[in-house]
Write a protein that holds these residues in place. Structure first.
Motif, short mmCIF file in Angstrom:
data_model
loop_
_atom_site.label_atom_id
_atom_site.label_comp_id
_atom_site.label_asym_id
_atom_site.label_seq_id
_atom_site.Cartn_x
_atom_site.Cartn_y
_atom_site.Cartn_z
N THR A 183 0.89 -1.24 0.05
CA THR A 183 0.09 0.03 0.26
C THR A 183 0.80 1.38 -0.11
O THR A 183 1.68 1.34 0.75
N ARG A 184 0.53 2.21 -0.96
CA ARG A 184 1.37 3.24 -1.02
C ARG A 184 0.58 4.55 -1.24
O ARG A 184 -0.68 4.38 -1.99
N ASN A 185 0.67 5.63 -0.69
CA ASN A 185 0.09 6.95 -0.86
C ASN A 185 1.14 7.88 -1.39
O ASN A 185 2.02 8.08 -0.80
N ARG A 186 1.02 8.74 -2.60
CA ARG A 186 1.88 9.89 -2.53
C ARG A 186 0.83 11.01 -2.72
O ARG A 186 -0.24 11.01 -3.37
N ALA A 187 1.18 11.80 -1.87
CA ALA A 187 0.46 13.19 -1.65
C ALA A 187 1.21 14.34 -2.05
O ALA A 187 2.23 14.47 -1.89
N ARG A 188 0.18 15.35 -2.63
CA ARG A 188 0.88 16.48 -3.43
C ARG A 188 0.16 17.61 -2.59
O ARG A 188 -1.17 17.61 -2.74
N GLN A 189 0.70 18.71 -2.22
CA GLN A 189 0.05 19.60 -1.69
C GLN A 189 0.12 20.78 -2.77
O GLN A 189 1.38 21.07 -3.33
N ARG A 190 -0.83 21.51 -2.79
CA ARG A 190 -0.85 22.65 -4.07
C ARG A 190 -1.00 23.85 -2.94
O ARG A 190 -1.86 23.80 -2.00
N GLU A 191 -0.74 24.88 -3.52
CA GLU A 191 -0.93 26.34 -2.73
C GLU A 191 -2.31 26.71 -2.82
O GLU A 191 -2.85 27.50 -1.93
N ASN A 192 -3.25 26.08 -3.85
CA ASN A 192 -4.53 26.58 -3.76
C ASN A 192 -5.52 25.70 -2.90
O ASN A 192 -6.61 25.73 -2.94
N GLY A 193 -4.78 24.96 -1.95
CA GLY A 193 -5.65 24.08 -0.98
C GLY A 193 -6.01 22.93 -1.51
O GLY A 193 -6.92 22.14 -0.71
N VAL A 194 -5.65 22.44 -2.57
CA VAL A 194 -6.08 21.12 -3.05
C VAL A 194 -5.18 19.85 -2.69
O VAL A 194 -3.82 20.22 -3.23
N ARG A 195 -5.06 18.95 -1.92
CA ARG A 195 -4.27 17.97 -1.88
C ARG A 195 -4.81 16.60 -2.64
O ARG A 195 -6.08 16.19 -2.75
N VAL A 196 -3.98 16.21 -3.52
CA VAL A 196 -4.07 14.91 -4.31
C VAL A 196 -3.16 13.89 -3.78
O VAL A 196 -2.30 13.82 -3.45
N ILE A 197 -4.14 12.92 -3.54
CA ILE A 197 -3.52 11.65 -2.99
C ILE A 197 -3.80 10.28 -3.81
O ILE A 197 -5.03 10.22 -4.43
N ILE A 198 -2.78 10.07 -4.21
CA ILE A 198 -2.73 8.74 -5.44
C ILE A 198 -2.58 7.65 -4.46
O ILE A 198 -1.76 7.32 -3.80
N HIS A 256 -4.94 17.19 7.44
CA HIS A 256 -4.49 18.51 7.34
C HIS A 256 -5.75 19.59 7.16
O HIS A 256 -6.30 19.52 5.94
N PRO A 257 -6.16 20.33 8.25
CA PRO A 257 -7.25 20.95 8.12
C PRO A 257 -7.19 22.26 7.09
O PRO A 257 -8.29 22.51 6.81
N GLU A 258 -6.01 22.78 6.89
CA GLU A 258 -6.01 23.69 5.89
C GLU A 258 -6.29 23.28 4.29
O GLU A 258 -6.43 24.13 3.48
N VAL A 259 -6.34 22.27 4.14
CA VAL A 259 -6.74 21.82 2.77
C VAL A 259 -8.21 21.83 2.59
O VAL A 259 -8.88 21.30 3.40
N ARG A 260 -8.64 22.58 1.59
CA ARG A 260 -9.88 22.67 1.06
C ARG A 260 -10.72 21.80 0.47
O ARG A 260 -11.63 21.51 0.48
N ARG A 261 -9.89 20.75 -0.27
CA ARG A 261 -10.25 19.80 -1.12
C ARG A 261 -9.23 18.69 -1.15
O ARG A 261 -7.99 18.89 -1.33
N LEU A 262 -9.75 17.51 -0.87
CA LEU A 262 -9.10 16.08 -1.02
C LEU A 262 -9.38 15.45 -2.14
O LEU A 262 -10.60 15.17 -2.37
N VAL A 263 -8.33 15.11 -3.30
CA VAL A 263 -8.94 14.38 -4.46
C VAL A 263 -8.03 13.10 -4.22
O VAL A 263 -6.95 12.95 -4.16
N LEU A 264 -8.86 12.18 -4.19
CA LEU A 264 -8.31 10.69 -4.08
C LEU A 264 -8.33 10.00 -5.32
O LEU A 264 -9.34 9.81 -5.95
N ASP A 265 -7.08 9.79 -5.76
CA ASP A 265 -6.86 9.02 -7.22
C ASP A 265 -7.05 7.72 -6.73
O ASP A 265 -6.19 7.23 -6.33
N VAL A 266 -8.35 6.73 -7.24
CA VAL A 266 -8.27 5.53 -6.81
C VAL A 266 -8.42 4.59 -7.78
O VAL A 266 -8.58 3.40 -7.72
N THR A 267 -7.70 5.15 -8.95
CA THR A 267 -7.66 4.13 -10.16
C THR A 267 -6.65 2.83 -9.86
O THR A 267 -6.92 1.92 -10.32
N THR A 268 -5.62 2.77 -8.95
CA THR A 268 -4.79 1.71 -8.92
C THR A 268 -5.18 0.95 -7.41
O THR A 268 -4.12 0.45 -6.89
N VAL A 269 -6.21 1.24 -6.68
CA VAL A 269 -6.35 0.57 -5.59
C VAL A 269 -6.89 -0.74 -6.00
O VAL A 269 -7.75 -1.24 -6.86
#
Length: 104
Positions: A2-17, A36-49
């Motif tokens: 199991t692996r997660n790669r998270a990327r934080q963007r300055e616009n408050g969107v965190r992408v987690i693969i 992380h409460p400062e993140v306004r949107r969490l995007v979960l890329d679930v393509t490879t689950v």
């Protein structure tokens, strides 16, 4: 594995693969990545689950309740079956691409 790669963007969107299996024993990395409460949107890329059980679904529902979660896919087959069996699929906002999920 199991692996997660998270990327934080300055616009408050965190992408987690999300890659691999997600169950009660392997959700620690995902839980840490989303706490992380400062993140306004969490995007979960679930393509490879490759596996997800009710523990993963529980985390996803908790995130959904915050109003910050968007799934991007296509949703992996096994996770799709879990969402279909539980009837939870229609609850989750989804996007075809990470870029589209950023603006939902």
């Amino acid at each position: 594995m199991t692996r997660n790669r998270a990327r934080q963007r300055e616009n408050g969107v965190r992408v987690i693969i999300c890659v691999g299996d997600f169950d009660a024993e392997t959700l620690g990395g995902l839980k840490a990545a989303i706490a992380h409460p400062e993140v306004r949107r969490l995007v979960l890329d679930v393509t490879t689950v490759t596996f997800a059980d009710s523990s993963m679904l529980n985390v996803m529902i908790l995130l959904l309740r915050t109003g910050r979660l968007v799934l991007t896919g296509p949703i992996a087959a096994q996770l799709g079956r879990l969402l279909d069996l539980t009837g939870a699929g229609p609850l989750f906002p989804t996007a075809d691409t990470v870029e589209a999920a950023r603006v939902l």
